[in-house]
Design a protein around this motif. Structure first.
Motif, PDB file in Angstrom:
ATOM      1  N   THR A  18      48.549  41.619  24.938  1.00 39.92           N
ATOM      2  CA  THR A  18      47.184  41.164  25.182  1.00 39.92           C
ATOM      3  C   THR A  18      46.983  41.215  26.699  1.00 39.92           C
ATOM      4  N   ASP A  19      46.670  42.421  27.184  1.00 38.69           N
ATOM      5  CA  ASP A  19      46.667  42.675  28.619  1.00 38.69           C
ATOM      6  C   ASP A  19      45.271  42.736  29.216  1.00 38.69           C
ATOM      7  N   ASN A  20      44.275  42.269  28.459  1.00 39.06           N
ATOM      8  CA  ASN A  20      42.892  42.279  28.927  1.00 39.06           C
ATOM      9  C   ASN A  20      42.456  40.824  29.135  1.00 39.06           C
ATOM     10  N   PHE A  21      42.313  40.420  30.426  1.00 39.28           N
ATOM     11  CA  PHE A  21      42.005  39.018  30.729  1.00 39.28           C
ATOM     12  C   PHE A  21      41.270  38.949  32.058  1.00 39.28           C
ATOM     13  N   ASP A  22      40.670  37.802  32.322  1.00 44.47           N
ATOM     14  CA  ASP A  22      39.829  37.628  33.507  1.00 44.47           C
ATOM     15  C   ASP A  22      40.498  36.650  34.469  1.00 44.47           C
ATOM     16  N   SER A  23      41.434  37.155  35.259  1.00 40.66           N
ATOM     17  CA  SER A  23      42.120  36.284  36.212  1.00 40.66           C
ATOM     18  C   SER A  23      41.242  35.956  37.417  1.00 40.66           C
ATOM     19  N   ILE A  24      40.241  36.778  37.687  1.00 37.61           N
ATOM     20  CA  ILE A  24      39.345  36.481  38.809  1.00 37.61           C
ATOM     21  C   ILE A  24      38.502  35.257  38.496  1.00 37.61           C
ATOM     22  N   GLN A  25      38.002  35.160  37.273  1.00 32.38           N
ATOM     23  CA  GLN A  25      37.241  33.969  36.899  1.00 32.38           C
ATOM     24  C   GLN A  25      38.141  32.734  36.903  1.00 32.38           C
ATOM     25  N   ALA A  26      39.418  32.930  36.540  1.00 37.15           N
ATOM     26  CA  ALA A  26      40.358  31.804  36.595  1.00 37.15           C
ATOM     27  C   ALA A  26      40.491  31.285  38.016  1.00 37.15           C
ATOM     28  N   MET A  27      40.532  32.197  39.004  1.00 37.32           N
ATOM     29  CA  MET A  27      40.588  31.770  40.404  1.00 37.32           C
ATOM     30  C   MET A  27      39.318  31.022  40.792  1.00 37.32           C
ATOM     31  N   VAL A  28      38.168  31.566  40.404  1.00 36.16           N
ATOM     32  CA  VAL A  28      36.891  30.942  40.761  1.00 36.16           C
ATOM     33  C   VAL A  28      36.806  29.535  40.180  1.00 36.16           C
ATOM     34  N   ASP A  29      37.171  29.389  38.926  1.00 37.60           N
ATOM     35  CA  ASP A  29      37.093  28.069  38.287  1.00 37.60           C
ATOM     36  C   ASP A  29      38.039  27.073  38.958  1.00 37.60           C
ATOM     37  N   TRP A  30      39.196  27.542  39.364  1.00 39.09           N
ATOM     38  CA  TRP A  30      40.172  26.658  40.008  1.00 39.09           C
ATOM     39  C   TRP A  30      39.653  26.190  41.371  1.00 39.09           C
TER      40      TRP A  30
END
Length: 570
Positions: A504-516
């Motif tokens: 499952t290699d499709n994910f939104d790590s940029i949004q994870a940074m923004v939310d953090w």
């Protein structure tokens, strides 16, 4: 994030080196260092948006008035509704935006070749106040399309389309080979200088264009881009509010490249020969052989997460010995030869010198080793004795031309001496590698957040090395719980290098940074999906869990649905 301190620090060390005259720095430094209140920021540049929506004119004006000595700028305006991310034929159109292309400090190197620090900066008309630096990869030498997302966050809709100002750099040279290593300054630029110069220049241009500084700054990259992110966290710790470092090449010039040479030598030694007696590397293992190994790994480790679903989520519990596949007699379709078993064991244990000293981390066992991405790096697909494995075409090139001091063009990777050659890599490693700083004290004090993401079946940068780094970081910050306040690690079962594999290699790590950063929501999990084109588990969803937790099956529900799993430590 304020850019005042980084710009002033940059000005001091640049003037010390004599690279930029003070007159060149002053216009953009003033533009980027507006006062702390709104009036000060507004004074840094024109009012935004421009009168009567004259976005194209504002784009042209920026390139014409930046007045950077030793820097060439050009700009083009892309009207809304005329281009999709990456030039795709379908999907949402990009908003109107200005694309600034620049060359910092053009020069002729000691090798007689032209050099410059190239960059591309996209500035959307409807800016959301965020700045994103896209990391590179490989030997760099190209400008990544700033309309696309990071290579470790393919599930992120175009950040430019969302309103981010986005920059990329070629790292100070043109072309994807490592021949630039003949020029000492190009080696420094590729190690750290080009990223510093690009980040400072991009933030300055942003302030000059919009009349205000970025409110938040982010970095995202994988592989070489992951190394660049770690470099920022250490050399320039207050440049970014959050960094995603995927498959971070933290020991590329002192460890992972040694492992690549080790792996090539072990696989080549058992490869069949052509009519002239030359080894055919790609045929050391057939695809059927690798599938045998993948199935055996699943049989041994898959169910440790509560369900046999083709993915090894409980990575820490996986214990596998390829000897279970060894043929009792001649090589057959359902077993491996003794030579193949031995080669696999040596490769996955990691490289060693003649005294048995480990030179890099071993690889974790994962079913993703049967995926095309794993073969592309380790064995290649060339039907002849001319190998096309990326260990040869990329890593050996970087070794010979950049990582060795002095460079040795034409070096034969099969002649690598594991007792003496690592010492030839130490000088550049001290400048280039990022594994040694396992404290990140200044980055944490700045309030920076770090996401480490690594595929469990990455054939070049071992996930074990990233786990080791994170464990060392945690030991220096009072344990995992305390460290998770600013740094978290996510392992992706099945994933090859940065993407690909039965994962499952499709994910939104940029949004994870923004939310953090902006909402204070630390990522316990990152929602991940398999692409619909994936052969193994199309459209499967999973939670990626913050290490050391992993996705455990609840005991009921579809194994294709993330809702059937919970992050667990045991």
């Amino acid at each position: 994030m304020s850019t005042t301190r980084p710009l002033r620090q940059h000005a001091r060390h640049v003037l010390t080196r004599g690279a930029w005259p003070a007159a060149a720095l002053l216009p953009l430094a003033l533009a980027a260092c507006g006062g702390s209140d709104g009036a000060g920021d507004a004074a840094a540049g024109p009012a935004w948006p421009p009168a009567h929506g004259a976005y194209a004119a504002a784009c042209t004006r920026l390139a014409a008035t930046a007045r950077l000595e030793n820097t060439m700028l050009s700009a083009r305006y892309v009207a809304a509704g005329t281009r999709r991310p990456g030039g795709a034929a379908t999907g949402d159109f990009l908003p109107g935006h200005c694309v600034v292309t620049g060359s910092i400090n053009p020069r002729v190197g000691v090798d007689g070749k032209p050099y410059a620090i190239g960059f591309e900066l996209s500035l959307p008309d409807d800016w959301n106040g965020r700045f994103l630096f896209l990391g590179g990869g490989g030997n760099d030498g190209i400008l990544r399309d700033t309309s696309l997302s990071s290579s470790i966050s393919g599930g992120t809709p175009s950040p430019l389309g969302q309103g981010f100002a986005v920059v990329s750099t070629d790292a100070g040279h043109s072309g994807t080979t490592a021949s630039f290593g003949a020029d000492p300054q190009a080696r420094i630029d590729h190690a750290y200088n080009s990223y510093d110069r690009t980040a400072v220049t991009a933030k300055s241009l942003i302030a000059a264009h919009y009349g205000r500084k970025p409110e938040h700054s982010y970095f995202s990259g994988c592989s070489g881009g992951g190394r660049q992110g770690m470099m920022f966290s250490q050399r320039f710790p207050d440049y970014f509010d959050a960094i995603t470092a995927g498959a971070p090449a933290m020991r590329v010039s002192s460890g992972a490249t040694v492992a690549a040479m080790w792996n090539v030598s072990r696989f080549n030694a058992i490869a069949p020969r052509d009519e002239s007696g030359a080894r055919i590397l790609s045929k050391a293992f057939s695809n059927a052989d690798l599938n045998l190994v993948a199935e055996a790994v699943k049989s041994s480790c898959d169910a440790a997460d509560g369900v046999a679903d083709g993915m090894v989520n409980n990575t820490q519990a996986c214990r596998f010995d390829p000897a279970v596949l060894q043929c009792s007699g001649a090589k057959a379709a359902d077993c491996l030869s003794a030579e193949q078993v031995d080669a696999l064991g040596q490769v996955f244990a990691g490289p060693r010198n003649s005294e048995g000293q480990a030179l890099y981390a071993g690889q974790p066992w994962d079913p993703g080793l049967a995926a095309p991405g794993w073969r592309a790096w380790t064995l290649g697909s060339s039907p002849t004795a001319t190998p096309d494995a990326r260990y040869i075409t990329l890593m050996a090139d970087a070794l010979a031309n950049e990582f060795f001091t002095p460079p040795q063009p034409g070096f034969d990777p099969l002649g690598f001496n594991f007792d003496t050659d690592p010492a030839r890599m130490a000088a550049y490693s001290a400048m280039y590698d990022t594994y040694a700083d396992d404290r990140l004290t200044a980055f944490r004090q700045h309030g920076g957040k770090l996401l480490l993401i690594h595929g469990m079946s990455d054939p070049i940068f071992s996930a074990n090395d990233t786990v080791d780094y994170y464990e060392r970081l945690a030991a220096n910050h009072g344990g995992i719980a305390s460290t998770q306040e600013f740094a978290r690690a996510f392992l992706v079962p099945g994933m090859n290098h940065c993407s690909g594999g039965p994962a499952t290699d499709n994910f939104d790590s940029i949004q994870a940074m923004v939310d953090w950063v902006e909402k204070g929501i630390a990522p316990d999990t990152i929602a991940a999906r398999a692409l619909p084109t994936q052969a193994d588990h199309p459209n499967r969803t999973r939670p990626l869990c913050a290490y050391p937790r992993f996705a455990r099956y609840k005991g009921s529900g579809s194994v294709e649905d993330a809702g059937s799993f919970v992050c667990s430590a045991e």
